[in-house]
Enzyme design. Structure first.
Site, mmCIF file in Angstrom:
data_model
loop_
_atom_site.group_PDB
_atom_site.id
_atom_site.type_symbol
_atom_site.label_atom_id
_atom_site.label_comp_id
_atom_site.label_asym_id
_atom_site.label_seq_id
_atom_site.Cartn_x
_atom_site.Cartn_y
_atom_site.Cartn_z
ATOM 1 N N SER A 184 0.840 -1.211 0.000
ATOM 2 C CA SER A 184 0.000 0.000 0.000
ATOM 3 C C SER A 184 0.868 1.252 0.000
ATOM 4 O O SER A 184 0.574 2.233 -0.684
ATOM 5 C CB SER A 184 -0.952 0.004 1.209
ATOM 6 O OG SER A 184 -0.233 -0.030 2.413
ATOM 7 N N ASP A 188 6.000 2.732 6.714
ATOM 8 C CA ASP A 188 6.064 2.083 5.401
ATOM 9 C C ASP A 188 6.315 3.096 4.281
ATOM 10 O O ASP A 188 7.155 2.868 3.399
ATOM 11 C CB ASP A 188 4.764 1.309 5.115
ATOM 12 C CG ASP A 188 4.591 0.116 6.044
ATOM 13 O OD1 ASP A 188 5.458 -0.079 6.914
ATOM 14 O OD2 ASP A 188 3.595 -0.619 5.893
HETATM 15 N N1 ATP Z 1 -0.187 -2.471 -7.054
HETATM 16 C C1 ATP Z 1 -1.253 -1.955 -6.449
HETATM 17 N N2 ATP Z 1 -2.205 -1.334 -7.172
HETATM 18 C C2 ATP Z 1 -3.279 -0.803 -6.557
HETATM 19 N N3 ATP Z 1 -3.517 -0.863 -5.229
HETATM 20 C C3 ATP Z 1 -2.616 -1.462 -4.473
HETATM 21 C C4 ATP Z 1 -1.440 -2.053 -5.028
HETATM 22 N N4 ATP Z 1 -0.743 -2.584 -4.017
HETATM 23 C C5 ATP Z 1 -1.448 -2.356 -2.878
HETATM 24 N N5 ATP Z 1 -2.570 -1.684 -3.142
HETATM 25 C C6 ATP Z 1 -3.604 -1.251 -2.161
HETATM 26 O O1 ATP Z 1 -3.094 -1.515 -0.856
HETATM 27 C C7 ATP Z 1 -3.927 -2.467 -0.157
HETATM 28 C C8 ATP Z 1 -3.077 -3.413 0.661
HETATM 29 O O2 ATP Z 1 -2.614 -2.708 1.745
HETATM 30 P P1 ATP Z 1 -2.307 -3.380 3.151
HETATM 31 O O3 ATP Z 1 -1.732 -2.291 3.952
HETATM 32 O O4 ATP Z 1 -3.493 -4.088 3.687
HETATM 33 O O5 ATP Z 1 -1.191 -4.475 2.814
HETATM 34 P P2 ATP Z 1 0.368 -4.289 2.589
HETATM 35 O O6 ATP Z 1 0.656 -2.829 2.450
HETATM 36 O O7 ATP Z 1 0.756 -5.160 1.462
HETATM 37 O O8 ATP Z 1 0.982 -4.869 3.930
HETATM 38 P P3 ATP Z 1 1.599 -4.093 5.221
HETATM 39 O O9 ATP Z 1 0.834 -2.818 5.359
HETATM 40 O O10 ATP Z 1 1.364 -5.014 6.377
HETATM 41 O O11 ATP Z 1 3.019 -3.926 4.895
HETATM 42 C C9 ATP Z 1 -4.676 -3.196 -1.252
HETATM 43 O O12 ATP Z 1 -5.912 -3.670 -0.715
HETATM 44 C C10 ATP Z 1 -4.867 -2.084 -2.309
HETATM 45 O O13 ATP Z 1 -5.975 -1.279 -1.965
HETATM 46 C C1 MEV Z 2 1.352 -2.865 11.369
HETATM 47 C C2 MEV Z 2 2.174 -1.650 10.979
HETATM 48 O O1 MEV Z 2 2.982 -1.285 12.095
HETATM 49 C C3 MEV Z 2 3.122 -1.948 9.848
HETATM 50 C C4 MEV Z 2 2.476 -2.390 8.575
HETATM 51 O O2 MEV Z 2 3.493 -2.630 7.627
HETATM 52 C C5 MEV Z 2 1.228 -0.536 10.628
HETATM 53 C C6 MEV Z 2 1.906 0.816 10.534
HETATM 54 O O3 MEV Z 2 3.000 1.010 11.064
HETATM 55 O O4 MEV Z 2 1.280 1.702 9.938
HETATM 56 MG MG MG Z 3 0.175 -1.435 3.973
#
Ligand code: ATP
Ligand code: MEV
Ligand code: MG
Length: 397
Positions: A147, A205
């Site tokens: 994300s 992030d």
């Molecule tokens: N390549 C992409 N294109 C469009 N939207 C995306 C893409 N990658 C991620 N997203 C958006 O981000 C969301 C995922 O975010 P989420 O924070 O839940 O997971 P993550 O970022 O992969 O993991 P984390 O936050 O734990 O590191 C997806 O549901 C989508 O809305």
């Molecule tokens: C779970 C969390 O600590 C990391 C997600 O990659 C959420 C955040 O820091 O925003």
């Molecule tokens: Mg995320």
């Protein structure tokens, strides 16, 4: 940069220690991954704005004039330090035909796009008539910061389209980075995009997606690690889907319910990040086995803590058991609840043990791979760096 458009990329991240605790003001240690999200923007003309997000199955097109009306409806004094309001997001959801409580990947991706596009264009220029496509090497929603990489790419591209940041790419160069000041602006807007997707992100992030490398993050303060040894890390995706937003909200609830029990756990996680940073900064650049027992023990302790605060998952327990049976230590990374785990590969781990661990992890239905860490942050690429494979994928999307 030619007026034709631009190509930007941002890395995913691995959190070594401090996930969740960082949302509550504790420190986190995070490194950029060698897996990236890419965004290509082309100036379209014709008064249309087209977005393709093949990773989440989105293809949308709007009239720029219609978006201007929408922007004026939700207009406030948009700023990179202002959070999107519930009312603004409700108007965007209604416009895009997204249910009020929608949390599906495509809905969140469209919402983040619309918010960032309208807010950035309101502050710096006009809604651009462009064609945007985003694709990624990162698994979506697996703990590797997909994300944030998405939000960082959007922030850089939209700020560039509105001429709020420069074009650092010189003729003949394949890649370029923006100035510190411009990256600070990209990071701030990306944080607002993360807010649309996560609800209450810490900002770690998007900081890694913007700055890259290895950093310590605490309450918005970003410090580059003095020295980063070459750590070998195995990434394993359990493929169990989860939502960072839901997991972050669950931890908050637990802290409110049992403050005297949960706050000491967060303090302990903070101390783990501190200890890990001291060890990493004391390590020589080239791996030396004697530092690894402490790093491994910190992984084990933190994994227990993350289970205590409610973000573990049976698939992650299994991952840890499988790697332990080969003498390797693992923990979840990112929000947990499924998603990815990381396993430390010490220099004295035998190739046989690593291969056997990978085989057993794959036999569980998991996917695992080794990747570089400490990758560069948000980057502008010359469009000639698009290879044939990528061009094909773009044409198909
Ligand atoms: N390549 C992409 N294109 C469009 N939207 C995306 C893409 N990658 C991620 N997203 C958006 O981000 C969301 C995922 O975010 P989420 O924070 O839940 O997971 P993550 O970022 O992969 O993991 P984390 O936050 O734990 O590191 C997806 O549901 C989508 O809305
Ligand atoms: C779970 C969390 O600590 C990391 C997600 O990659 C959420 C955040 O820091 O925003
Ligand atoms: Mg995320």
């Amino acid at each position: 940069m030619p007026e034709r458009g631009l190509l930007v990329s941002a890395p995913g991240k691995v959190i070594l220690h401090g996930e969740h605790a960082v949302v509550h003001g504790k420190a986190a240690l995070a490194v950029a991954l060698g897996l990236r999200t890419f965004l290509r923007l082309r100036h379209g003309g014709g008064g249309r704005l087209c977005v393709r997000l093949p990773g989440v199955g989105v293809r949308r097109e709007w009239d720029v004039a219609e978006l201007r009306v929408l922007r004026d409806r939700i207009a406030a004094d948009f700023d990179e330090s202002k959070s999107p309001s519930v009312e603004q997001l409700d108007v965007l959801k209604e416009f895009a035909g997204i249910a009020a409580d929608a949390s599906a990947p495509d809905s969140l991706a469209i919402l983040a796009f619309l918010y960032m596009c309208l807010a950035i264009s309101a502050k710096y220029g006009d809604v651009p008539s462009v064609d945007i496509v985003v694709w990624s090497e990162l698994p979506t929603g697996a703990g590797l910061g997909s994300s944030a990489a998405y939000a960082v790419c959007l922030a850089a591209a939209l700020l560039h389209a509105c001429r709020a940041i420069s074009c650092p790419l010189k003729d003949g160069e394949a890649t370029a980075r923006w100035t510190e000041e411009e990256m600070t602006l990209i990071n701030s807007w990306a944080f607002q995009g993360e807010r649309v997707i996560h609800g209450n992100p810490s900002g770690v992030d998007n900081a890694v997606g913007t700055w890259g490398g290895a950093l310590r993050y605490q309450s918005g303060k970003i410090t580059s690690l003095k020295r980063v040894p070459t750590l070998r890390i195995l990434l394993t995706n359990t493929k169990v889907p989860r939502s960072t937003k839901v997991l972050v909200a669950g931890v908050k609830e637990k802290i409110l319910k049992f403050p005297a029990i949960m706050n000491p756990v967060l303090d302990s996680i903070d101390a783990i990040s501190q200890e890990c940073q001291s060890v990493l900064e004391a390590m020589p650049t080239n791996p030396s086995p004697e530092y690894y027992p402490v790093l491994e023990e910190l992984f084990d302790i933190n994994q227990h803590h993350l289970n205590v605060i409610g973000v573990g998952h049976p698939s992650l327990d299994r991952l840890c058991r499988v790697t332990a049976s080969h003498g390797l230590h693992s923990k979840l990374t990112g929000a947990g609840g499924g998603g990815c785990g990381i396993t430390l590969l010490p220099p004295d781990a035998t190739p046989l043990a690593v291969e056997a661990a990978k085989r057993d992890l794959c036999a569980c239905g998991f996917e695992c791979w080794e990747t570089d860490i400490g990758a560069p942050g948000v980057t502008l690429h010359s469009s000639s760096s698009l290879n044939a494979e990528v061009l094909h994928a773009l044409a198909e999307s």
